[in-house]
Design a protein around this motif. Structure first.
Motif, PDB file in Angstrom:
ATOM      1  N   TYR A  97      29.563 112.386  -7.946  1.00  0.00           N
ATOM      2  CA  TYR A  97      28.551 111.335  -8.111  1.00  0.00           C
ATOM      3  C   TYR A  97      28.838 110.100  -7.283  1.00  0.00           C
ATOM      4  CZ  TYR A  97      31.732 108.629 -11.082  1.00  0.00           C
ATOM      5  OH  TYR A  97      32.796 107.882 -11.554  1.00  0.00           O
ATOM      6  N   ASP A  98      29.995 110.043  -6.603  1.00  0.00           N
ATOM      7  CA  ASP A  98      30.324 108.839  -5.842  1.00  0.00           C
ATOM      8  C   ASP A  98      31.129 109.183  -4.591  1.00  0.00           C
ATOM      9  OD1 ASP A  98      32.844 109.456  -6.789  1.00  0.00           O
ATOM     10  OD2 ASP A  98      33.133 107.585  -7.907  1.00  0.00           O
ATOM     11  N   GLY A  99      31.510 108.128  -3.844  1.00  0.00           N
ATOM     12  CA  GLY A  99      32.220 108.322  -2.594  1.00  0.00           C
ATOM     13  C   GLY A  99      33.627 108.836  -2.763  1.00  0.00           C
ATOM     14  N   ARG A 100      34.278 108.490  -3.861  1.00  0.00           N
ATOM     15  CA  ARG A 100      35.624 109.017  -4.108  1.00  0.00           C
ATOM     16  C   ARG A 100      35.589 110.535  -4.225  1.00  0.00           C
ATOM     17  NH1 ARG A 100      36.998 105.718  -9.398  1.00  0.00           N
ATOM     18  NH2 ARG A 100      34.893 106.512  -9.796  1.00  0.00           N
ATOM     19  N   GLY A 101      34.558 111.041  -4.883  1.00  0.00           N
ATOM     20  CA  GLY A 101      34.419 112.487  -5.009  1.00  0.00           C
ATOM     21  C   GLY A 101      34.193 113.155  -3.667  1.00  0.00           C
ATOM     22  N   LEU A 102      33.425 112.497  -2.797  1.00  0.00           N
ATOM     23  CA  LEU A 102      33.206 113.048  -1.464  1.00  0.00           C
ATOM     24  C   LEU A 102      34.526 113.165  -0.712  1.00  0.00           C
ATOM     25  CD1 LEU A 102      31.584 113.937   0.989  1.00  0.00           C
ATOM     26  CD2 LEU A 102      31.017 111.532   1.422  1.00  0.00           C
ATOM     27  N   VAL A 103      35.347 112.126  -0.760  1.00  0.00           N
ATOM     28  CA  VAL A 103      36.641 112.161  -0.076  1.00  0.00           C
ATOM     29  C   VAL A 103      37.533 113.250  -0.671  1.00  0.00           C
ATOM     30  CG1 VAL A 103      38.760 110.849   0.381  1.00  0.00           C
ATOM     31  CG2 VAL A 103      36.533 109.763   0.631  1.00  0.00           C
ATOM     32  N   ALA A 104      37.522 113.380  -1.990  1.00  0.00           N
ATOM     33  CA  ALA A 104      38.331 114.423  -2.637  1.00  0.00           C
ATOM     34  C   ALA A 104      37.890 115.807  -2.179  1.00  0.00           C
ATOM     35  CB  ALA A 104      38.212 114.303  -4.157  1.00  0.00           C
ATOM     36  N   ALA A 105      36.564 116.025  -2.107  1.00  0.00           N
ATOM     37  CA  ALA A 105      36.056 117.326  -1.666  1.00  0.00           C
ATOM     38  C   ALA A 105      36.466 117.606  -0.225  1.00  0.00           C
ATOM     39  CB  ALA A 105      34.536 117.366  -1.804  1.00  0.00           C
ATOM     40  N   ILE A 141      22.844 106.734  -1.479  1.00  0.00           N
ATOM     41  CA  ILE A 141      23.578 107.369  -0.390  1.00  0.00           C
ATOM     42  C   ILE A 141      24.363 106.334   0.404  1.00  0.00           C
ATOM     43  CG2 ILE A 141      23.297 108.672   1.760  1.00  0.00           C
ATOM     44  CD1 ILE A 141      20.900 110.073   0.353  1.00  0.00           C
ATOM     45  N   ALA A 142      23.784 105.164   0.624  1.00  0.00           N
ATOM     46  CA  ALA A 142      24.526 104.096   1.304  1.00  0.00           C
ATOM     47  C   ALA A 142      25.767 103.720   0.501  1.00  0.00           C
ATOM     48  CB  ALA A 142      23.625 102.880   1.507  1.00  0.00           C
ATOM     49  N   ARG A 143      25.633 103.664  -0.816  1.00  0.00           N
ATOM     50  CA  ARG A 143      26.768 103.322  -1.675  1.00  0.00           C
ATOM     51  C   ARG A 143      27.850 104.399  -1.614  1.00  0.00           C
ATOM     52  NH1 ARG A 143      25.688 103.600  -7.931  1.00  0.00           N
ATOM     53  NH2 ARG A 143      24.069 102.081  -7.395  1.00  0.00           N
ATOM     54  N   VAL A 144      27.431 105.666  -1.719  1.00  0.00           N
ATOM     55  CA  VAL A 144      28.397 106.766  -1.681  1.00  0.00           C
ATOM     56  C   VAL A 144      29.174 106.759  -0.371  1.00  0.00           C
ATOM     57  CG1 VAL A 144      28.637 109.278  -1.577  1.00  0.00           C
ATOM     58  CG2 VAL A 144      27.150 108.240  -3.308  1.00  0.00           C
ATOM     59  N   MET A 145      28.474 106.561   0.729  1.00  0.00           N
ATOM     60  CA  MET A 145      29.154 106.572   2.025  1.00  0.00           C
ATOM     61  C   MET A 145      30.069 105.362   2.176  1.00  0.00           C
ATOM     62  SD  MET A 145      28.294 109.427   3.103  1.00  0.00           S
ATOM     63  CE  MET A 145      29.340 109.217   4.545  1.00  0.00           C
ATOM     64  N   ALA A 146      29.662 104.197   1.676  1.00  0.00           N
ATOM     65  CA  ALA A 146      30.523 103.008   1.739  1.00  0.00           C
ATOM     66  C   ALA A 146      31.776 103.221   0.901  1.00  0.00           C
ATOM     67  CB  ALA A 146      29.754 101.781   1.267  1.00  0.00           C
ATOM     68  N   GLU A 147      31.601 103.796  -0.289  1.00  0.00           N
ATOM     69  CA  GLU A 147      32.755 104.087  -1.148  1.00  0.00           C
ATOM     70  C   GLU A 147      33.695 105.090  -0.489  1.00  0.00           C
ATOM     71  OE1 GLU A 147      30.484 103.584  -5.493  1.00  0.00           O
ATOM     72  OE2 GLU A 147      30.709 105.550  -4.550  1.00  0.00           O
ATOM     73  N   HIS A 196      34.149 105.632   2.782  1.00  0.00           N
ATOM     74  CA  HIS A 196      34.880 105.004   3.878  1.00  0.00           C
ATOM     75  C   HIS A 196      35.958 104.058   3.353  1.00  0.00           C
ATOM     76  CE1 HIS A 196      32.717 106.671   7.263  1.00  0.00           C
ATOM     77  NE2 HIS A 196      31.560 106.379   6.686  1.00  0.00           N
ATOM     78  N   THR A 197      35.649 103.338   2.269  1.00  0.00           N
ATOM     79  CA  THR A 197      36.651 102.462   1.661  1.00  0.00           C
ATOM     80  C   THR A 197      37.827 103.269   1.134  1.00  0.00           C
ATOM     81  OG1 THR A 197      35.003 100.798   1.049  1.00  0.00           O
ATOM     82  CG2 THR A 197      37.072 100.781  -0.166  1.00  0.00           C
ATOM     83  N   ALA A 198      37.537 104.379   0.473  1.00  0.00           N
ATOM     84  CA  ALA A 198      38.605 105.223  -0.065  1.00  0.00           C
ATOM     85  C   ALA A 198      39.488 105.765   1.052  1.00  0.00           C
ATOM     86  CB  ALA A 198      38.003 106.378  -0.862  1.00  0.00           C
ATOM     87  N   LEU A 199      38.872 106.170   2.156  1.00  0.00           N
ATOM     88  CA  LEU A 199      39.651 106.683   3.289  1.00  0.00           C
ATOM     89  C   LEU A 199      40.522 105.583   3.894  1.00  0.00           C
ATOM     90  CD1 LEU A 199      36.974 108.924   5.037  1.00  0.00           C
ATOM     91  CD2 LEU A 199      39.101 109.699   3.972  1.00  0.00           C
ATOM     92  N   GLU A 200      39.960 104.395   4.032  1.00  0.00           N
ATOM     93  CA  GLU A 200      40.728 103.271   4.587  1.00  0.00           C
ATOM     94  C   GLU A 200      41.910 102.924   3.698  1.00  0.00           C
ATOM     95  OE1 GLU A 200      37.814 100.244   4.949  1.00  0.00           O
ATOM     96  OE2 GLU A 200      36.810 101.169   6.678  1.00  0.00           O
ATOM     97  N   GLU A 201      41.704 102.954   2.371  1.00  0.00           N
ATOM     98  CA  GLU A 201      42.799 102.637   1.458  1.00  0.00           C
ATOM     99  C   GLU A 201      43.892 103.700   1.504  1.00  0.00           C
ATOM    100  OE1 GLU A 201      40.936 102.126  -2.304  1.00  0.00           O
ATOM    101  OE2 GLU A 201      40.281 100.069  -1.876  1.00  0.00           O
ATOM    102  N   LEU A 202      43.481 104.948   1.635  1.00  0.00           N
ATOM    103  CA  LEU A 202      44.480 106.016   1.753  1.00  0.00           C
ATOM    104  C   LEU A 202      45.328 105.841   3.005  1.00  0.00           C
ATOM    105  CD1 LEU A 202      42.409 109.160   0.693  1.00  0.00           C
ATOM    106  CD2 LEU A 202      44.381 108.220  -0.507  1.00  0.00           C
ATOM    107  N   LEU A 203      44.681 105.520   4.106  1.00  0.00           N
ATOM    108  CA  LEU A 203      45.415 105.332   5.357  1.00  0.00           C
ATOM    109  C   LEU A 203      46.298 104.089   5.305  1.00  0.00           C
ATOM    110  CD1 LEU A 203      42.573 106.222   7.900  1.00  0.00           C
ATOM    111  CD2 LEU A 203      44.607 107.567   7.365  1.00  0.00           C
ATOM    112  N   ALA A 204      45.814 103.040   4.640  1.00  0.00           N
ATOM    113  CA  ALA A 204      46.587 101.796   4.559  1.00  0.00           C
ATOM    114  C   ALA A 204      47.831 101.945   3.698  1.00  0.00           C
ATOM    115  CB  ALA A 204      45.701 100.679   4.010  1.00  0.00           C
ATOM    116  N   HIS A 205      47.797 102.811   2.713  1.00  0.00           N
ATOM    117  CA  HIS A 205      48.897 102.936   1.770  1.00  0.00           C
ATOM    118  C   HIS A 205      49.753 104.179   2.000  1.00  0.00           C
ATOM    119  CE1 HIS A 205      46.176 100.164  -0.435  1.00  0.00           C
ATOM    120  NE2 HIS A 205      47.314  99.634  -0.831  1.00  0.00           N
ATOM    121  N   ARG A 206      49.473 104.912   3.059  1.00  0.00           N
ATOM    122  CA  ARG A 206      50.273 106.123   3.276  1.00  0.00           C
ATOM    123  C   ARG A 206      51.695 105.723   3.647  1.00  0.00           C
ATOM    124  NH1 ARG A 206      47.993 108.462   9.064  1.00  0.00           N
ATOM    125  NH2 ARG A 206      48.449 106.609  10.326  1.00  0.00           N
ATOM    126  N   THR A 207      52.649 106.501   3.217  1.00  0.00           N
ATOM    127  CA  THR A 207      54.068 106.255   3.508  1.00  0.00           C
ATOM    128  C   THR A 207      54.694 107.532   4.004  1.00  0.00           C
ATOM    129  OG1 THR A 207      54.691 106.793   1.230  1.00  0.00           O
ATOM    130  CG2 THR A 207      54.264 104.470   1.740  1.00  0.00           C
TER     131      THR A 207
END
Length: 355
Positions: free
Chosen positions: A172-180, A331-337, A339-350
């Motif tokens: 139902y949201d952008g986090r789910g899209l990234v997980a998929a 759809i704009a919200r899902v895609m924004a979420e 992209h934000t989730a992807l950016e946060e994953l990349l920013a916090h990767r170790t």
């Protein structure tokens, strides 16, 4: 966001609006398509003439690609396939696995074929028959569903087939899209989330029931048609579960007569469709007859707004949804979420340290 799904279908975003009976009509489909998703028109509750009219209405509302969902076991499936081809529809999706011959006919005409499945073996079968992609729904999804959760079923299918996989059930949201996408999917499909938009023609009183539901109030029952069906728990569902078989069958006969009247199907055609439904499943004849409940009970809610007389198919995510955006906003919200989730994953990767 470029994925195998967007490249295959020509849509801007890797999101599919599923073909929900009585819900996914021209208004919702065109709104989803104009917003960049793949809108899917539900045809099972339409006559062939109504399908042709609905396809033309969608085409009048959008220039974007869209699809039509078909019942592969319907007696007039080939006639509907011909309408899709003649009208230049981009995608044909199927609620059940289509035959090798139907897949070939569609592909020869340049139509993208995307069957829906609920098990790895079904995905393997349609992939071997030439399907272009497959939509896999886990147990969290609304309507007829299986027992295996999306998080288990999705990686199974991704690893088993060499075609794009679209994930459904619990999104139902952008986090789910990234997980998929992390699981290897090419995109996500959402039903309940699109049902709960301002572009959906579902009556407001019915939408209010969905918005008020908790996760635990979205249940799976076999009381409607003998098959596992995920829906909102209501007084009607409780009464169906309490009803004896004789009473339930008598009610089913009356509803079957009503569905025959609105669908234009003959009794002979309905019997053939029932036989097709029975094929490969351990259903009694009374369960096949009870399947006539589903279209009429869904119509009572989704079209007529009678939550007291109808059932409301629903994914578990209804318990997490609390608003009614338009498709463009959603759809704009899902895609924004995403992209934000992807950016946060990349920013916090170790990187792991040695030692």
């Amino acid at each position: 966001m470029d994925t195998a799904l967007t490249r295959l279908t020509g849509v801007r975003h890797p999101i599919v609006q599923t073909g929900m009976g009585w819900v996914a009509g021209p208004r919702l489909v065109s709104a989803a398509a104009n917003a960049g998703a793949l809108g899917i028109l539900a045809s099972a509750t339409m006559t062939p003439d109504q399908l042709k009219s609905a396809v033309r209405e969608v085409k009048s509302r959008t220039n974007a690609p869209f699809g039509v969902n078909l019942r592969a076991d319907a007696g007039d499936a080939r006639e509907r396939v011909r309408i899709i081809i003649d009208e230049g529809v981009k995608v044909a999706s199927f609620a059940l696995a289509p035959s090798r011959e139907l897949i070939a006919e569609l592909k020869d005409a340049g139509v993208v074929v995307i069957p829906s499945v609920g098990a790895r073996r079904h995905a393997e079968k349609v992939a071997a028959w030439g399907a272009d992609a497959v939509l896999v729904q886990g147990g969290e999804g609304g309507g007829h569903t299986g027992e295996v959760a999306t998080t288990v079923l999705l990686p199974q299918v991704v690893d088993a087939v060499g075609i794009p996989v679209i994930a459904a059930g619990g999104f139902y949201d952008g986090r789910g899209l990234v997980a998929a996408l992390a699981y290897g999917a090419a995109g996500i499909a959402m039903g309940t989330r699109f049902l709960l938009t301002s572009d959906s023609t579902v009556p407001d009183a019915v939408k209010a029931k969905y918005l008020a539901a908790s996760v635990k109030e979205v249940t799976v029952t076999t009381a409607v048609d003998g098959l596992p069906h995920r829906m909102l728990r209501t007084d009607l569902v409780n009464s169906l579960e309490r009803a004896g078989r004789t009473r339930a069958v008598a009610q089913a006969v009356r509803r079957a007569a009503g569905f025959r009247k609105i669908s234009g199907l003959s009794w002979a055609r309905m019997v053939r469709d029932g036989l097709a439904m029975k094929h490969g499943k351990d259903l009694t004849w009374s369960q096949v007859l009870l399947a006539a409940n589903t279209p009429m009970l869904l119509k009572a809610s989704m079209v007529e707004g009678r939550t007291d007389l109808g059932v409301m198919a629903s994914g578990q995510v209804a318990g997490l949804i609390d608003d009614l955006p338009c498709c463009a906003e959603l759809i704009a919200r899902v895609m924004a979420e995403a992209h934000t989730a992807l950016e946060e994953l990349l920013a916090h990767r170790t990187l792991p340290t040695a030692g």
